[in-house]
Design a protein around this motif. Sequence first.
Motif, PDB file in Angstrom:
ATOM      1  N   PRO A 198       0.532  -1.381   0.273  1.00 52.80           N
ATOM      2  CA  PRO A 198      -0.646  -0.621   0.222  1.00 52.80           C
ATOM      3  C   PRO A 198       0.979   1.367  -0.016  1.00 52.80           C
ATOM      4  CG  PRO A 198      -0.122  -0.622   2.697  1.00 52.80           C
ATOM      5  CD  PRO A 198       0.992  -2.099   1.219  1.00 52.80           C
ATOM      6  N   ILE A 199       0.357   2.517   0.284  1.00 53.03           N
ATOM      7  CA  ILE A 199       0.975   3.387  -0.234  1.00 53.03           C
ATOM      8  C   ILE A 199       1.179   3.639   1.395  1.00 53.03           C
ATOM      9  CG2 ILE A 199       0.919   5.890  -0.379  1.00 53.03           C
ATOM     10  CD1 ILE A 199      -1.557   5.769  -2.316  1.00 53.03           C
ATOM     11  N   SER A 200       2.374   4.063   1.484  1.00 54.47           N
ATOM     12  CA  SER A 200       3.240   3.995   2.687  1.00 54.47           C
ATOM     13  C   SER A 200       2.513   4.671   3.640  1.00 54.47           C
ATOM     14  CB  SER A 200       5.229   3.644   3.313  1.00 54.47           C
ATOM     15  OG  SER A 200       5.281   5.362   2.327  1.00 54.47           O
ATOM     16  N   SER A 201       2.055   6.104   3.286  1.00 54.58           N
ATOM     17  CA  SER A 201       2.090   7.216   4.140  1.00 54.58           C
ATOM     18  C   SER A 201       0.296   6.637   4.847  1.00 54.58           C
ATOM     19  CB  SER A 201       1.742   8.675   3.321  1.00 54.58           C
ATOM     20  OG  SER A 201       1.059   8.437   2.061  1.00 54.58           O
ATOM     21  N   LEU A 202      -0.338   6.272   3.495  1.00 53.60           N
ATOM     22  CA  LEU A 202      -1.588   5.414   3.841  1.00 53.60           C
ATOM     23  C   LEU A 202      -1.683   4.683   5.355  1.00 53.60           C
ATOM     24  CD1 LEU A 202      -3.191   5.584   0.483  1.00 53.60           C
ATOM     25  CD2 LEU A 202      -4.314   6.303   2.567  1.00 53.60           C
ATOM     26  N   LEU A 203      -0.342   3.927   4.977  1.00 54.92           N
ATOM     27  CA  LEU A 203       0.028   2.797   6.170  1.00 54.92           C
ATOM     28  C   LEU A 203      -0.283   3.466   7.501  1.00 54.92           C
ATOM     29  CD1 LEU A 203      -0.248  -0.131   7.207  1.00 54.92           C
ATOM     30  CD2 LEU A 203       2.150  -0.282   5.858  1.00 54.92           C
ATOM     31  N   PHE A 258      -3.872   4.950   8.683  1.00 61.25           N
ATOM     32  CA  PHE A 258      -3.823   3.745   9.270  1.00 61.25           C
ATOM     33  C   PHE A 258      -3.421   3.262  10.747  1.00 61.25           C
ATOM     34  CE2 PHE A 258      -6.248   3.538   5.185  1.00 61.25           C
ATOM     35  CZ  PHE A 258      -7.585   3.609   6.025  1.00 61.25           C
ATOM     36  N   LEU A 259      -1.868   2.957  10.515  1.00 66.68           N
ATOM     37  CA  LEU A 259      -1.124   2.410  11.943  1.00 66.68           C
ATOM     38  C   LEU A 259      -1.801   3.395  12.928  1.00 66.68           C
ATOM     39  CD1 LEU A 259       1.971   1.186  10.450  1.00 66.68           C
ATOM     40  CD2 LEU A 259       0.181  -0.413  11.919  1.00 66.68           C
ATOM     41  N   HIS A 260      -1.607   5.212  12.899  1.00 67.38           N
ATOM     42  CA  HIS A 260      -2.052   5.300  13.897  1.00 67.38           C
ATOM     43  C   HIS A 260      -3.505   5.812  14.544  1.00 67.38           C
ATOM     44  CE1 HIS A 260      -2.130   9.986  15.224  1.00 67.38           C
ATOM     45  NE2 HIS A 260      -3.226   9.938  14.947  1.00 67.38           N
ATOM     46  N   ILE A 261      -4.323   5.484  13.261  1.00 71.15           N
ATOM     47  CA  ILE A 261      -5.883   5.193  14.179  1.00 71.15           C
ATOM     48  C   ILE A 261      -5.304   4.566  15.267  1.00 71.15           C
ATOM     49  CG2 ILE A 261      -8.014   5.345  13.420  1.00 71.15           C
ATOM     50  CD1 ILE A 261      -6.907   7.640  12.635  1.00 71.15           C
ATOM     51  N   GLU A 262      -5.358   2.876  14.590  1.00 71.62           N
ATOM     52  CA  GLU A 262      -4.894   1.676  15.553  1.00 71.62           C
ATOM     53  C   GLU A 262      -4.612   2.450  16.705  1.00 71.62           C
ATOM     54  OE1 GLU A 262      -4.089  -3.219  14.526  1.00 71.62           O
ATOM     55  OE2 GLU A 262      -2.081  -1.456  14.962  1.00 71.62           O
ATOM     56  N   GLU A 263      -3.386   3.052  16.649  1.00 70.65           N
ATOM     57  CA  GLU A 263      -2.634   2.720  18.073  1.00 70.65           C
ATOM     58  C   GLU A 263      -3.644   3.890  19.065  1.00 70.65           C
ATOM     59  OE1 GLU A 263       1.232   5.330  19.211  1.00 70.65           O
ATOM     60  OE2 GLU A 263       1.148   5.216  17.578  1.00 70.65           O
ATOM     61  N   HIS A 292      -4.829  -3.854   5.530  1.00 71.73           N
ATOM     62  CA  HIS A 292      -5.866  -4.258   4.266  1.00 71.73           C
ATOM     63  C   HIS A 292      -7.121  -3.321   4.692  1.00 71.73           C
ATOM     64  CE1 HIS A 292      -9.930  -6.519   2.899  1.00 71.73           C
ATOM     65  NE2 HIS A 292      -9.932  -5.484   3.372  1.00 71.73           N
ATOM     66  N   MET A 293      -6.814  -1.873   5.267  1.00 71.72           N
ATOM     67  CA  MET A 293      -6.909  -0.900   4.617  1.00 71.72           C
ATOM     68  C   MET A 293      -6.494   0.083   4.200  1.00 71.72           C
ATOM     69  SD  MET A 293      -9.805  -1.172   6.462  1.00 71.72           S
ATOM     70  CE  MET A 293     -10.566   1.018   6.468  1.00 71.72           C
ATOM     71  N   ALA A 294      -5.312   0.058   4.128  1.00 70.57           N
ATOM     72  CA  ALA A 294      -3.881   0.954   3.035  1.00 70.57           C
ATOM     73  C   ALA A 294      -4.461   0.722   1.660  1.00 70.57           C
ATOM     74  CB  ALA A 294      -2.899   1.652   4.408  1.00 70.57           C
ATOM     75  N   LYS A 295      -3.924  -0.967   1.701  1.00 68.12           N
ATOM     76  CA  LYS A 295      -3.707  -1.144   0.545  1.00 68.12           C
ATOM     77  C   LYS A 295      -5.773  -1.453  -0.313  1.00 68.12           C
ATOM     78  CE  LYS A 295      -1.138  -5.457   1.185  1.00 68.12           C
ATOM     79  NZ  LYS A 295      -0.977  -7.020   1.151  1.00 68.12           N
ATOM     80  N   TRP A 296      -6.860  -1.538   0.247  1.00 65.71           N
ATOM     81  CA  TRP A 296      -8.124  -0.919   0.330  1.00 65.71           C
ATOM     82  C   TRP A 296      -7.800   0.248  -0.700  1.00 65.71           C
ATOM     83  CZ3 TRP A 296     -11.972   2.497  -0.214  1.00 65.71           C
ATOM     84  CH2 TRP A 296     -12.993   2.238  -0.728  1.00 65.71           C
TER      85      TRP A 296
END
Length: 183
Positions: free
Chosen positions: A90-95, A98-103, A164-168
């Motif tokens: 996925p686009i790395s900044s998108l990942l 979503f990692l930030h939102i998860e945290e 998954h979210m970042a890939k989508w």
Amino acid sequence: MNPRVQKTRSSIMNAFLNLMTEKKYESITIRDIVQRAGINRSTFYLHFLDKEDLMEHNSTYVLGKLREAMQYPAFNFEKALMEYNERQQPISSLLTIFLHIEEYFKFYSVMLNEKQFPKQLDEMIKEELYKFSINEIRCAYNAGGLIGLIRYWISSEMRESPEHMAKWVTHVLLFPHENHPDE
């Protein structure tokens, strides 16, 4: 900042967030916060002016972290297309978003339902997107879509992984006229 001071501030901010998952903002008192944080009232006032100041600090801190996630690394369409086609990356900044939102899941699950925060989030995302596009309408559309997707993801208790979210989203951005392989 002194590690002990940082730990105390963090404890107060976390106590406040935990309380916000249990009761409405208006009904939370300073007494509730200090009891939950395991500190005394005077310690609270060494760090924050009042409950509103604490709310603002929480929002500023988390939005600052989201801004950092959105800035690194900068988006490049050709590189993103190559990485997705060759390695399904996925686009790395998108990942990182979503990692930030998860945290900060608990924070977003509470704050997206508060009055001012969604507007602050929208403005911050538009500011960052505007760095990549001069089209205000596109920035507004993309910010609204991203916030809607974040709301969906949080309301579904983050069933899908950040990857998954970042890939989508990457697939939608790179191939806007194709269905995602998982659909």
